[in-house]
Design a protein around this motif. Structure first.
Motif, mmCIF file in Angstrom:
data_model
loop_
_atom_site.group_PDB
_atom_site.id
_atom_site.type_symbol
_atom_site.label_atom_id
_atom_site.label_comp_id
_atom_site.label_asym_id
_atom_site.label_seq_id
_atom_site.Cartn_x
_atom_site.Cartn_y
_atom_site.Cartn_z
ATOM 1 N N GLY A 48 0.812 -1.209 0.000
ATOM 2 C CA GLY A 48 0.000 0.000 0.000
ATOM 3 C C GLY A 48 0.844 1.257 0.000
ATOM 4 N N THR A 49 0.220 2.398 -0.194
ATOM 5 C CA THR A 49 0.932 3.665 -0.195
ATOM 6 C C THR A 49 1.511 3.963 1.184
ATOM 7 N N ASN A 50 2.722 4.469 1.166
ATOM 8 C CA ASN A 50 3.395 4.968 2.368
ATOM 9 C C ASN A 50 3.621 3.898 3.437
ATOM 10 N N GLU A 51 3.638 2.631 3.054
ATOM 11 C CA GLU A 51 3.907 1.560 4.001
ATOM 12 C C GLU A 51 5.407 1.309 4.120
ATOM 13 N N LEU A 52 5.800 0.721 5.249
ATOM 14 C CA LEU A 52 7.160 0.210 5.384
ATOM 15 C C LEU A 52 7.280 -1.144 4.697
ATOM 16 N N ILE A 53 8.453 -1.409 4.139
ATOM 17 C CA ILE A 53 8.766 -2.697 3.510
ATOM 18 C C ILE A 53 10.073 -3.183 4.120
ATOM 19 N N ALA A 54 10.047 -4.330 4.758
ATOM 20 C CA ALA A 54 11.230 -4.856 5.435
ATOM 21 C C ALA A 54 11.658 -6.168 4.780
ATOM 22 N N LEU A 55 12.959 -6.374 4.656
ATOM 23 C CA LEU A 55 13.460 -7.626 4.083
ATOM 24 C C LEU A 55 14.730 -8.060 4.776
ATOM 25 N N ASP A 56 14.953 -9.363 4.768
ATOM 26 C CA ASP A 56 16.174 -10.006 5.257
ATOM 27 C C ASP A 56 16.709 -10.830 4.099
ATOM 28 N N THR A 57 17.970 -10.618 3.719
ATOM 29 C CA THR A 57 18.469 -11.228 2.480
ATOM 30 C C THR A 57 18.593 -12.747 2.584
ATOM 31 N N ASP A 58 19.338 -13.260 3.559
ATOM 32 C CA ASP A 58 19.565 -14.707 3.695
ATOM 33 C C ASP A 58 19.955 -15.334 2.357
ATOM 34 N N VAL A 59 20.846 -14.676 1.638
ATOM 35 C CA VAL A 59 21.251 -15.123 0.299
ATOM 36 C C VAL A 59 22.522 -15.969 0.381
ATOM 37 N N VAL A 60 22.451 -17.198 -0.068
ATOM 38 C CA VAL A 60 23.655 -17.994 -0.282
ATOM 39 C C VAL A 60 24.122 -17.647 -1.704
#
Length: 264
Positions: free
Chosen positions: A81-93
């Motif tokens: 949605g508009t103006n929401e926070l977006i959080a991510l954790d990579t955990d990339v091998v």
């Protein structure tokens, strides 16, 4: 424990994996727009990782809006949605089979972040930088728990289950628990040069609307620490240092924009 201390050749692999993953996170950061689903945005990261010859992504941890609180909800078809926070954790091998593990939180726009969003981000930023600052070679794991940032009570229930952890080919020894969790889960040991440690922060009110996830990957050196992850923090979510600390009395204030540099 045999994997805990990295060789010089391993560190080359770790750094190469991180540089590729930082480019990978830059792609969804640039692609953010309200109306995309979490899965659509996550696929941008995944595509960038794979095209750079990364191996795989261990988790599906990208959430927006109310799905950022509590943490550990799997990426879904939820629409951003508009103006929401977006959080991510990579955990990339990533390339060479070594883990790139850092976390970022963004703002979807098109408006400015709210004061509450900025407060959540600033508190997470303070926790992260305090705990990065106390890590040192020769430190006992129990001592780290004692010196780590004191999470404000209003955020304690939703704390990340670890304060920090080792990282190599995946999440590894040592696991550094919060002082309050140490009696049930913690163990002692020594933090030594050559360990790569990921410092964690999740800040969100229990039952709150949103939360912020930040994480940095460090190398323990003979004299201190070296930042390995370099993805930039979000300037618009940081509160200027002239403001009172949102974490409350005694919390360390930091300079907006300090820390990571933009990825090369």
């Amino acid at each position: 424990m045999a994997r805990a201390v990295k060789s010089a050749e391993e560190l080359k692999c770790v750094k190469a994996s991180l540089r590729a993953t930082e480019r990978g996170v830059g792609a969804p950061r640039d692609a953010i727009r309200p109306g995309l689903s979490e899965a659509e945005l996550w696929s941008v990261l995944h595509q960038s990782v794979i095209v750079q010859n990364g191996d795989h992504v261990e988790t599906r941890l990208l959430n927006a809006g109310q799905r950022t609180n509590p943490w550990f909800q799997e990426t879904s078809e939820n629409v951003i949605g508009t103006n929401e926070l977006i959080a991510l954790d990579t955990d990339v091998v990533g390339c060479h089979g070594y883990d790139s593990d850092f976390s970022s939180t963004f703002h979807a726009g098109p408006g400015k972040p709210t004061q509450e969003q900025r407060t959540l981000y600033q508190v997470a930023y303070e926790q992260l930088h305090h705990n990065m600052s106390v890590l040192r070679p020769g430190m006992g794991i129990r001592d780290y728990a004692r010196e780590a940032w004191d999470i404000p009570e209003r955020y304690y229930a939703n704390r990340y289950y670890l304060s920090a952890h080792g990282c190599g080919m995946t999440g590894e020894y040592p696991y550094l628990y919060h002082e309050g969790d140490f009696p049930d889960s913690g163990y002692d040991g020594e933090i030594v040069p050559g360990m790569t440690i990921c410092v964690e922060s999740y800040i969100g009110l229990e039952g709150g609307d949103e939360g912020v996830k930040l994480e940095e990957q460090l190398l323990i050196t003979e004299t201190g620490t070296e930042a390995l992850s370099r993805f930039p923090f979000e300037e618009e979510l940081l509160i200027p240092t002239t403001s009172p600390s949102p974490a409350g009395p005694g919390a360390a204030r930091t300079t907006a924009g300090a820390g990571r540099r933009a990825p090369a």
